[in-house]
Every structure is written in C-alpha cells, then in structure tokens.
Design a protein around this motif. Structure first.
Motif, PDB file in Angstrom:
ATOM      1  N   ASP A  25       6.697 -18.994 -14.354  1.00 54.38           N
ATOM      2  CA  ASP A  25       7.667 -18.512 -15.331  1.00 54.38           C
ATOM      3  C   ASP A  25       7.135 -18.429 -16.750  1.00 54.38           C
ATOM      4  OD1 ASP A  25       7.362 -21.228 -15.426  1.00 54.38           O
ATOM      5  OD2 ASP A  25       9.482 -21.692 -15.766  1.00 54.38           O
ATOM      6  N   ARG A  26       5.908 -18.871 -16.964  1.00 58.84           N
ATOM      7  CA  ARG A  26       5.347 -18.903 -18.318  1.00 58.84           C
ATOM      8  C   ARG A  26       3.871 -18.541 -18.276  1.00 58.84           C
ATOM      9  NH1 ARG A  26       7.936 -21.617 -22.317  1.00 58.84           N
ATOM     10  NH2 ARG A  26       6.301 -23.039 -23.019  1.00 58.84           N
TER      11      ARG A  26
ATOM     12  N   ASN B 173       7.427 -17.496 -22.469  1.00 59.03           N
ATOM     13  CA  ASN B 173       8.172 -17.284 -21.236  1.00 59.03           C
ATOM     14  C   ASN B 173       7.976 -15.846 -20.761  1.00 59.03           C
ATOM     15  OD1 ASN B 173       9.557 -19.865 -20.996  1.00 59.03           O
ATOM     16  ND2 ASN B 173      10.704 -19.241 -22.823  1.00 59.03           N
ATOM     17  N   LYS B 174       7.727 -15.679 -19.488  1.00 58.27           N
ATOM     18  CA  LYS B 174       7.574 -14.333 -18.938  1.00 58.27           C
ATOM     19  C   LYS B 174       8.795 -13.468 -19.212  1.00 58.27           C
ATOM     20  CE  LYS B 174       4.525 -15.318 -14.980  1.00 58.27           C
ATOM     21  NZ  LYS B 174       4.436 -15.258 -13.498  1.00 58.27           N
ATOM     22  N   SER B 175       9.969 -14.055 -19.093  1.00 58.91           N
ATOM     23  CA  SER B 175      11.204 -13.277 -19.181  1.00 58.91           C
ATOM     24  C   SER B 175      11.461 -12.729 -20.580  1.00 58.91           C
ATOM     25  CB  SER B 175      12.389 -14.149 -18.747  1.00 58.91           C
ATOM     26  OG  SER B 175      12.515 -15.285 -19.595  1.00 58.91           O
ATOM     27  N   HIS B 176      10.728 -13.208 -21.576  1.00 59.23           N
ATOM     28  CA  HIS B 176      10.964 -12.776 -22.952  1.00 59.23           C
ATOM     29  C   HIS B 176      10.113 -11.581 -23.351  1.00 59.23           C
ATOM     30  CE1 HIS B 176      12.692 -16.978 -24.190  1.00 59.23           C
ATOM     31  NE2 HIS B 176      13.443 -16.323 -23.332  1.00 59.23           N
TER      32      HIS B 176
END
Length: 205
Positions: free
Chosen positions: A141-142, A89-92
C-alpha cells in the motif's frame, strides 16, 4: 496532498534508514525527508555483493559497510551527501506504483528547485553526468524512493567503489570521475539549495 516534512542534519545514514523504514511500515502519512550530511559509509542495496562492488582491501576501518532495506546500487556517502526521500501512499497518486512512474514523479518534484535536473534511466543527471542515485521500495500500500545527491565528493573515497558489473547504458564505460558531477558546480550555496527545496516542498501542502 499533504506531506509531513522531516529535516535532518548530519544524521548518520544508518539512523536515517531506520527512520525511513519505520515511517514506511508503521505510518499512514506521506513524508518528505531531507538529511544533509552523514558520517562516511558505503551503502549497498539489499542484494548487492560487497566483493563485486567494493575494493575491500582498500577500505579504511572507519568507513563501515551497510546494507539498506531497498534495492538499487552501491553508494559512498559522507558529509557532502544530501539525501531526499519520498514516502507515499499508493492511493494518493494517480500513476501506477512501478519504478519508472515513481522515478518520473520524483524527478518532476525535484526539478521545481533544481531546474538543471533530468531523469536518465534510473539516475538523476545534469547533462550526461550523474548527480543523484536512486533506490526504491514498493510494498502493498506504500512506496519509498530515496535519493543520494552528490553536493560534493572526494575522488579518493569514490575509488573505493569498483566499476559495477551492471551499469546503465548511458555510462558508456566511463570512470567515476568522468561519469559523476557535483551539485555544487551548478548551485553555489548548499544552505540556499536546501532551503529552496524545502520551500518548494512546503508549498505542496
């Protein structure tokens, strides 16, 4: 950060790619996949032109031409190829989801079990020779990066690939044999290398 580890062995590359694409598009977990070995195949990036990249007239009937969903170059894979894939995940991650930061991060992860490894342009190298090729897919998002490592290779099979029209500058016109190296020249036991890599990745959770 938690990773789901997936260990495959001798899974055909077309099946591995289907698993990876499903995890990329339909899962919200972070994954690390390792597959050792596949039936022989030539795999092109999504936009690769087979007539420019493969000696089609020399291609045996038992080696299929496949096209993966990601970009990158053309590889010939077989029983001696080891695949390592990160799906995240991008946000991680704190870094921007662009190719260079992703490649640098993947190299830092792999160096934990493969100290000789370095990132050179878009390739993983030992010294000035390529031991692993990379391809990426980045969505909203990934993202995914998959690497095919040469534990060993058969020069005759490698000759089925043409010298590609676009190559990294550090290749400097070298033939396949002069440009590539084998992980087995530096790490004598495949099972031990894979187990060490899995242990390193397991310790990240």
């Amino acid at each position: 950060m938690t990773y789901q580890l997936i260990r495959l062995e001798n899974t055909p590359i077309q099946d591995q790619l289907a698993i990876e694409e499903d995890l990329l598009r339909n899962s919200t977990d972070n994954h690390i996949l390792i597959n050792s070995g596949t039936t022989p195949a030539i795999v092109l990036g999504i936009s690769g032109k087979e007539e420019e990249l493969v000696h089609l007239q020399d291609l045996p009937s038992h080696i299929p031409l496949l096209r993966r969903f990601s970009g990158g170059g053309t590889v010939i894979v077989d029983e001696d190829t080891i695949f390592v894939t990160f799906i995240c995940n991008k946000s991680h991650h704190p870094f921007p989801a662009y190719p260079e930061p992703i490649l640098r991060w993947a190299a830092s992860m792999l160096k934990l079990s493969t100290p000789h490894l370095e990132l050179r342009e878009n390739d993983f190298v030992i010294g000035d020779k390529k031991c692993g090729g990379n391809a990426l897919y980045i969505k909203k998002d990934r993202w995914l990066i998959h690497t095919s490592f040469l534990w060993d290779y058969t020069p005759e099979r490698m000759q089925l690939l043409k010298h590609p029209p676009k190559t990294p500058p550090y290749r400097a016109g070298r033939s396949h044999d002069d440009f590539l190296c084998r992980l087995s020249d530096y790490y004598p036991c495949k099972k031990t290398w894979i187990e060490k890599t899995l242990h390193v990745f397991s310790s990240l959770n």
